[in-house]
Structures are given as structure tokens and as C-alpha cells.
Design an enzyme around this catalytic site. Structure first.
Site, short mmCIF file in Angstrom:
data_model
loop_
_atom_site.label_atom_id
_atom_site.label_comp_id
_atom_site.label_asym_id
_atom_site.label_seq_id
_atom_site.Cartn_x
_atom_site.Cartn_y
_atom_site.Cartn_z
CG HIS A 36 -8.16 13.97 -5.78
ND1 HIS A 36 -8.29 12.77 -5.26
CD2 HIS A 36 -8.86 14.91 -5.31
CE1 HIS A 36 -9.03 13.03 -4.23
NE2 HIS A 36 -9.38 14.20 -4.01
CG ASP A 82 -1.88 -1.07 1.21
OD1 ASP A 82 -2.05 -1.75 0.46
OD2 ASP A 82 -2.94 -0.76 2.30
CG ASP A 96 -5.50 10.33 -10.70
OD1 ASP A 96 -5.71 9.78 -9.68
OD2 ASP A 96 -6.27 11.15 -11.29
CG ASN A 130 -5.20 11.93 -3.71
OD1 ASN A 130 -4.50 12.04 -4.80
ND2 ASN A 130 -5.94 11.02 -3.33
CD GLU A 185 -4.77 4.47 -0.68
OE1 GLU A 185 -5.07 4.53 0.62
OE2 GLU A 185 -5.60 4.58 -1.47
#
Length: 312
Positions: free
Chosen positions: A198, A185, A202, A193, A228
Site C-alpha cells: 500500500h 480511474d 500511495d 497494492n 483511485e
């Protein structure tokens, strides 16, 4: 006394002209060729507009290009039965080598008014239909790819991971070979973010996927299984080798820097490793133990590797 032979010939000529007039009015390619000599006897108006006049040439000289003799795909052999009698209409599809357009062809052997056995072909242009079929096929393939692909990273998604992993797991069980799974993770990804937006998040996930993808083997199965969250199945791999792989991936991610709009973003991941020494484990078991190991890594200090072995 009337000349019966001359009258018969005149009648045949009139009949043939009437027949050709009808064929000229049809909005499809129609031609007639002698089945023995391949002489092109007739082209209707539609065909003459696209291929020119017959001019005492063979059918393959007018209708095709690059031919030095009868076409290898000629249907003459399909139009007569074993007794040399005409069969029913033969229907097929073909892309013409001159026009490069697709046609549905209906071929049949018939007697021409002069008594010769000929092949008559009626070819309807189906190029738009074939193009539409190709587009639909491409769209279907793309839809199938999207159903198994994570759109953001290009990795396998959870569904694909399950489908691709099962044959590997089955093979490991049959052969008694080890099998490992690494779950990982992104640490504090919400902060990425929140701080950068965001779109930046990405980009970080894309870079993470590219970094890990560059480190694995061709037979390994990598997937983004959550926001994630990622999983990596390693066939023929014991727990020690899997731990080495996880540590190598951890260092590669730690060294990664993402430049987004002039801002340099760093990231780390927490890794959970599990393995089956004899391959006798289900994907659900491997995922469950890898998840638990990842939670352990996060509870420690993050940016580390934790191991949880499957029970014997």
C-alpha cells in the site's frame, strides 16, 4: 502662623509617593505621561525593569524604539471629550516595539497630584494568550484545509470539488459557455497494492496527481474523488478540446514511471469525457455522464478515452 501653601505641597508630595508606592506593587506595566509635553512622569517597578528609568525623557523615547516624535498610535486624542474632560477608560491591544511582547492597555486621562492632566496606562502582558490564539487560528485553518484537501495527494477532495465547481458551473450557465468534465480511474490499481504494498500504491497515486496537475490550466478544478478516482472540471471547454486534453493526460500517465524502493512501477488510466455545449448542466449530471463514459473505457480495453455527450 503655619505656612498653608507649604503644607498643601507637602501633603501632595506625600499623596503622590503613596500613590506611586501602590503602583510599584502592581504586577503590570504602568506609566504616567504629561498629555501636553509627553514628559514621562512615572514608571512603576515592573516598567523600570523592562524599559529602564525615565531620566527626564519623553514617553515615546523610553517605551518605543525608532520614534522621532510622538507615536502615531498615541491614544491621547481618545481620552478627552470635546470639552477637554476625561473620558472613560480606553482599552486596546498593542505589540510593544521594544520588548516585542503583546499588551492589553487600559488608558485614561486623570489629574496627577501636582494638578497636571496626564495619561496613565496600565498594560497587562498577554503575549501567551496571543500566541495561543495564533496557534488556535492556525490549527483551525489547517483543519479547514484538511476538510477540503485530500491528505495523500494534496488535491481537492470530493467535498472541495463540489464547492469549487459550483461557481464555475453557475458562470457557464449565465454566460452560455461550454463546460466539460473528465473523470478518470487508475487501471488495475488493486494489483499495484497487492504486488508492491500500500505504501507503493500511495506513491503511485501521488505521482499520478502530480503528473495530471502539471498538465492543466490555472482555472481548471482537479480533485481526487475516490480511492483511485479523479475528476477534472474544464471551464470554457467544448467536447473536442476536452477529448484532446484527456488524450494528452492519458499519454502523460502512460509515460510515467514510479521508482519505489528500486522497483519501477507503471500505471495507466481510463478516461471518461462529457461536456455541456451551453453550460446548462449540473455537476451531478456531468459527474454521472463522465462516470458512465469511464466505465465504457474500462470495458473496452482500459488505457483509453471514451466520450458520452449530454442530451440536448
Amino acid at each position: 502662623m503655619p505656612d498653608t501653601k507649604a503644607q498643601d505641597q507637602q501633603s501632595k508630595t506625600v499623596s503622590q509617593r503613596a500613590f506611586e508606592t501602590v503602583l510599584d506593587s502592581i504586577d503590570a506595566a504602568i506609566y504616567v505621561a504629561d498629555m501636553q509635553s509627553y514628559d514621562l512622569l512615572f514608571l512603576n517597578a515592573y516598567s523600570r525593569k523592562r524599559w529602564g528609568e525615565a531620566n527626564n525623557r519623553k514617553c515615546w523615547q523610553v517605551l518605543q524604539q525608532g520614534q522621532s516624535g510622538p507615536c502615531s498610535f498615541c491614544t491621547n486624542g481618545r481620552l478627552l471629550d470635546s470639552n477637554g474632560e476625561p473620558r472613560e477608560v480606553h482599552i486596546w491591544e498593542f505589540r510593544n516595539t521594544v520588548t516585542q511582547r503583546w499588551y492589553q492597555c487600559r488608558d485614561q486621562a486623570i489629574l496627577w497630584p501636582d494638578g497636571r492632566l496626564v495619561r496613565i496606562e496600565i498594560a497587562t502582558d498577554i503575549t501567551e494568550l496571543k500566541d495561543m490564539q495564533a496557534e488556535l487560528g492556525a490549527a483551525k485553518l489547517r483543519a479547514e484545509e484538511l476538510a477540503y484537501q485530500d491528505e495523500l495527494t494534496g488535491l481537492n477532495n470530493r467535498r472541495a470539488f463540489a464547492a469549487l465547481s459550483q461557481p464555475t458551473i453557475d458562470q457557464a450557465r449565465r454566460s452560455g459557455q461550454p463546460l466539460a468534465l473528465i473523470g478518470f480511474d487508475a487501471d488495475h490499481f488493486k494489483q499495484v497494492n497487492d504486488c508492491y504494498g500500500h505504501a507503493a500504491g500511495d506513491q503511485v497515486l501521488k505521482s499520478l496527481a502530480d503528473t495530471v496537475r502539471s498538465q492543466i490550466r490555472a482555472g481548471d478544478v482537479l480533485a481526487r474523488v475516490g480511492g483511485e478516482e479523479f475528476a477534472l472540471l474544464l471551464p470554457g471547454t467544448d467536447i473536442a478540446v476536452a477529448c484532446d486534453m484527456a488524450e494528452r493526460l492519458r499519454k502523460a500517465v502512460e509515460a510515467m514511471t514510479v521508482d519505489y524502493a528500486g522497483k519501477l512501477i507503471k500505471l495507466t488510466c481510463s478516461f471518461g469525457v462529457t461536456a455541456s455545449s451551453d453550460g446548462n448542466a449540473s455537476l451531478e449530471q456531468l459527474m454521472h455522464f463522465a462516470d458512465k463514459a469511464t466505465y465504457i473505457a474500462k470495458a473496452r480495453q482500459r488505457n483509453c478515452v471514451a466520450v458520452l455527450t449530454l442530451p440536448a
